[in-house]
Design a protein around this motif. Sequence first.
Motif, short mmCIF file in Angstrom:
data_model
loop_
_atom_site.label_atom_id
_atom_site.label_comp_id
_atom_site.label_asym_id
_atom_site.label_seq_id
_atom_site.Cartn_x
_atom_site.Cartn_y
_atom_site.Cartn_z
N GLY A 322 -48.07 -16.04 9.61
CA GLY A 322 -49.35 -15.89 9.88
C GLY A 322 -50.83 -16.51 9.42
O GLY A 322 -52.22 -16.21 10.28
N GLU A 323 -51.03 -16.55 8.12
CA GLU A 323 -52.08 -17.50 7.62
C GLU A 323 -52.10 -18.61 8.52
O GLU A 323 -53.42 -18.80 8.32
N ILE A 324 -51.37 -19.62 9.20
CA ILE A 324 -51.10 -20.66 9.82
C ILE A 324 -51.63 -20.70 10.78
O ILE A 324 -52.76 -20.66 11.83
N GLN A 325 -51.01 -19.24 11.83
CA GLN A 325 -51.32 -18.89 13.27
C GLN A 325 -52.73 -18.75 13.14
O GLN A 325 -53.19 -18.91 14.35
N ALA A 326 -53.57 -18.06 11.94
CA ALA A 326 -54.98 -17.86 11.21
C ALA A 326 -55.50 -18.58 11.45
O ALA A 326 -56.86 -19.06 12.59
N LEU A 327 -55.26 -19.89 10.74
CA LEU A 327 -56.42 -21.39 11.25
C LEU A 327 -56.56 -21.99 12.61
O LEU A 327 -57.35 -22.55 12.90
N PHE A 328 -54.73 -21.53 12.64
CA PHE A 328 -54.67 -22.84 13.50
C PHE A 328 -53.38 -21.63 14.86
O PHE A 328 -52.57 -21.66 15.10
N PRO A 329 -54.78 -21.41 16.13
CA PRO A 329 -53.88 -20.01 17.17
C PRO A 329 -52.89 -20.62 18.19
O PRO A 329 -52.19 -20.17 18.51
N LYS A 446 -47.77 -29.58 1.85
CA LYS A 446 -48.51 -28.40 2.81
C LYS A 446 -48.80 -28.69 3.76
O LYS A 446 -48.35 -27.93 4.37
N LEU A 447 -49.24 -29.73 3.93
CA LEU A 447 -49.57 -30.39 5.42
C LEU A 447 -48.37 -30.00 6.72
O LEU A 447 -47.87 -29.62 7.39
N THR A 448 -47.25 -30.79 5.66
CA THR A 448 -46.46 -30.87 6.65
C THR A 448 -45.63 -29.46 6.56
O THR A 448 -45.03 -29.41 8.01
N LEU A 449 -45.51 -28.46 5.48
CA LEU A 449 -44.85 -26.90 6.03
C LEU A 449 -45.93 -25.85 7.05
O LEU A 449 -45.10 -25.50 7.82
N ALA A 450 -47.23 -26.53 6.92
CA ALA A 450 -47.99 -26.03 7.92
C ALA A 450 -47.97 -25.73 9.34
O ALA A 450 -47.80 -25.19 10.17
N LYS A 451 -47.40 -27.70 9.94
CA LYS A 451 -47.17 -28.03 11.19
C LYS A 451 -46.26 -27.25 11.17
O LYS A 451 -45.47 -26.82 12.78
N LEU A 452 -44.73 -27.33 10.67
CA LEU A 452 -43.27 -26.71 10.66
C LEU A 452 -43.22 -25.29 10.80
O LEU A 452 -43.15 -25.32 12.47
N LEU A 453 -44.00 -24.90 10.03
CA LEU A 453 -43.99 -23.25 9.79
C LEU A 453 -45.15 -22.09 11.46
O LEU A 453 -44.04 -21.76 11.71
N ARG A 454 -46.05 -23.42 11.69
CA ARG A 454 -46.93 -23.33 12.69
C ARG A 454 -46.09 -23.15 13.86
O ARG A 454 -46.29 -21.93 14.88
N ASN A 455 -44.91 -24.47 14.21
CA ASN A 455 -44.36 -24.24 14.76
C ASN A 455 -42.60 -23.82 15.69
O ASN A 455 -42.28 -23.74 16.87
N TYR A 456 -42.02 -23.28 14.31
CA TYR A 456 -40.70 -23.14 13.99
C TYR A 456 -40.77 -22.42 13.35
O TYR A 456 -41.35 -21.69 12.93
#
Length: 489
Positions: A322-329, A446-456
Motif C-alpha cells: 500500500g505504501e509503495i502503490q501510493a508512491l507509484f500508482p 530497498k529499491l529492489t524490494l520496492a519494485k518487486l513488491l509493487r509488481n508481485y
Amino acid sequence: MDLILCIILVALLVLYYLWTRREFYKLSMKFPGPLGYPLIGIALKLSHNGVVLKLLRTYIKKYGNIFVSWLGPFPMLIVSDPQVTRDILTSPNCVNKSFFYKIVDDSLGKGLITLHDSDWTKHRKILNPAFSHKMLLSFFPIFNKETGILLKEFNKLADGEERDILPCLQLFTLSIATQTTMGTCVKEDPKFQDNSIVVHFKWLLECASDIMHSPWLYYPIIRQILGKEEQFVKSKIYASTFITKIVDQKLSEDIKDETPCNNNSVLNLAIHQFKRGTFDRKDVEDESCVMVGAAAETSSNAVAFTLMLLAMFPEYQEKAFGEIQALFPKAGDFSISYEDIQQMVYLDLVLNECLRLIPPVPIVARQTSQPVRLSSGVVIPKGMQIIINIFEMQRRKDIWGEEAESFNPDHFLPHNFQDIHPYGFIPFTKGIRNCIGWRYGLLSIKLTLAKLLRNYKFSTSFNFKNLEYVENVTMKLATMPLLKFEQRN
C-alpha cells in the motif's frame, strides 16, 4: 630415570601453559562457561556446520549472555549482551578480527573484512570515497536499470508455481556489485552467463565456513586428507581469475594518475593507489574480490529473506504494498530516486525487522590486541578471542519483548524502538570497524524490494516456525522456502 625426567618435563610444560593463561582462567571465574575437553575445549562440538547457533543457544540458557569457553588452546569470550558488545566494538584495542577469519584471507583475499590495524585503517581511509553520499546517488541509474531487467526475469517465472528465487537474485546482485564497485559490466562473461561464478563464490563461503568451525582444517594437508581441498582450490582459482580479468581490463583503460579517479569506484581507487605504489597488484585484486563477494552475497540474501518473511506474513506485505502503490500508482518498471526511498517509511520497518531476525552475518569475532576494560570494570586480557552472537542478541526477549522470535515490523515503530540499547540492533555491526557498505546495501535492497513488491504478490506454503537457521560466513537457511508470485495491477 628417563621416564621420571619425561614426566617432570611434561609437568613443567603444563604448569608453564597454565601460568601463561592465568588471566584467561581468572576471567572464566567471572563469566563461567563450558570448558569442554582438555586441550581441544569445545572444538568437537563446533566442528559441524549447522550446529553452532543451536549450541550457543543451549549455552546461553545455561550460563547467560556472557561466558568463557575454549576452542583448542584459544580462550573465547562469547557475548550476546549489547553493552559489552559496545565496549568491544568501540575499543581501539579490539579492532582486529579473530584468527578465525584467516580462512577468508585464503578464500577471497586480504581485504577490509580481515585486515589488521594499521593496514585496515589505511585501506578504509582510501576506500571510503567509494561509498560517499555522492557516489551512492550515482549508483541509482544502475540500480534502476538492473531491477528493470530483474522484473522481466520474474515475469517469466510468475506461472503460479513455487520457485527458489535466490539463484536469480544472486546473479542480479552480482551484476550490480561489479558495476558499482568495479565499474564493469560482466554480463557477457561466460562465467556470469552460465551462473558458474555465483556457484563458485558460494562454494568458497561454504568451504570457509567449514574450516572456521574446525581449526584443524586450516592446514591444507588435513583438508586434502579429508577431501575438502580440491573443491576449495578450484573455486578459489575460478573466482580469482574472474576478478583478475576485470582488473586487467581496467588497467588497460589507462586511468589518469593526476586525479584520485573521476569515478571513485573501489577498483578505480585501488588502481590509483597501485599506480602510486601504495597498493601492490594483490591488494587491488583482493579488495575487489572481497567487495564483490560481500556485496552480492549479503544483498541477495536480504532481498530473498525479506520477500520470504512477507510471503509468510501477508498482512505486513499488504501494508508495504500500500505504501509503495501510493508512491507509484502504475505497475511495471519505474524509476526510483533517493527522495522516493526516503518516503518508504514502512518498508524501512519491514527491512529492519528482517535484518533483526536474520542478520546478514550472524556471528562476528574479534581479538584483543591489548587489555580491554568493560563498563562493568572487568578487564578482558590481551589475546582473547571475542565472539559476538548478533543472531541471539537481536532475539533476546528481555530486549525486544515476548514476540522477539516472531516477525513483526512494529518492533521498529519509534515508541517501541526508542528504548532499545544502541547496540541491541547491529545487522552491519557498529563502532570503529562497522561495515563500509551498509548505506549502499540498504539503498540497493530497498529499491529492489520496492519494485518487486509493487509488481508481485508473494506467497509460500512453508511455515515460519519450520525455518532452520544455519551459521555460515554469512547467514543461510537449512531449507530455502519456495515462493509463488503473481503479478499485481
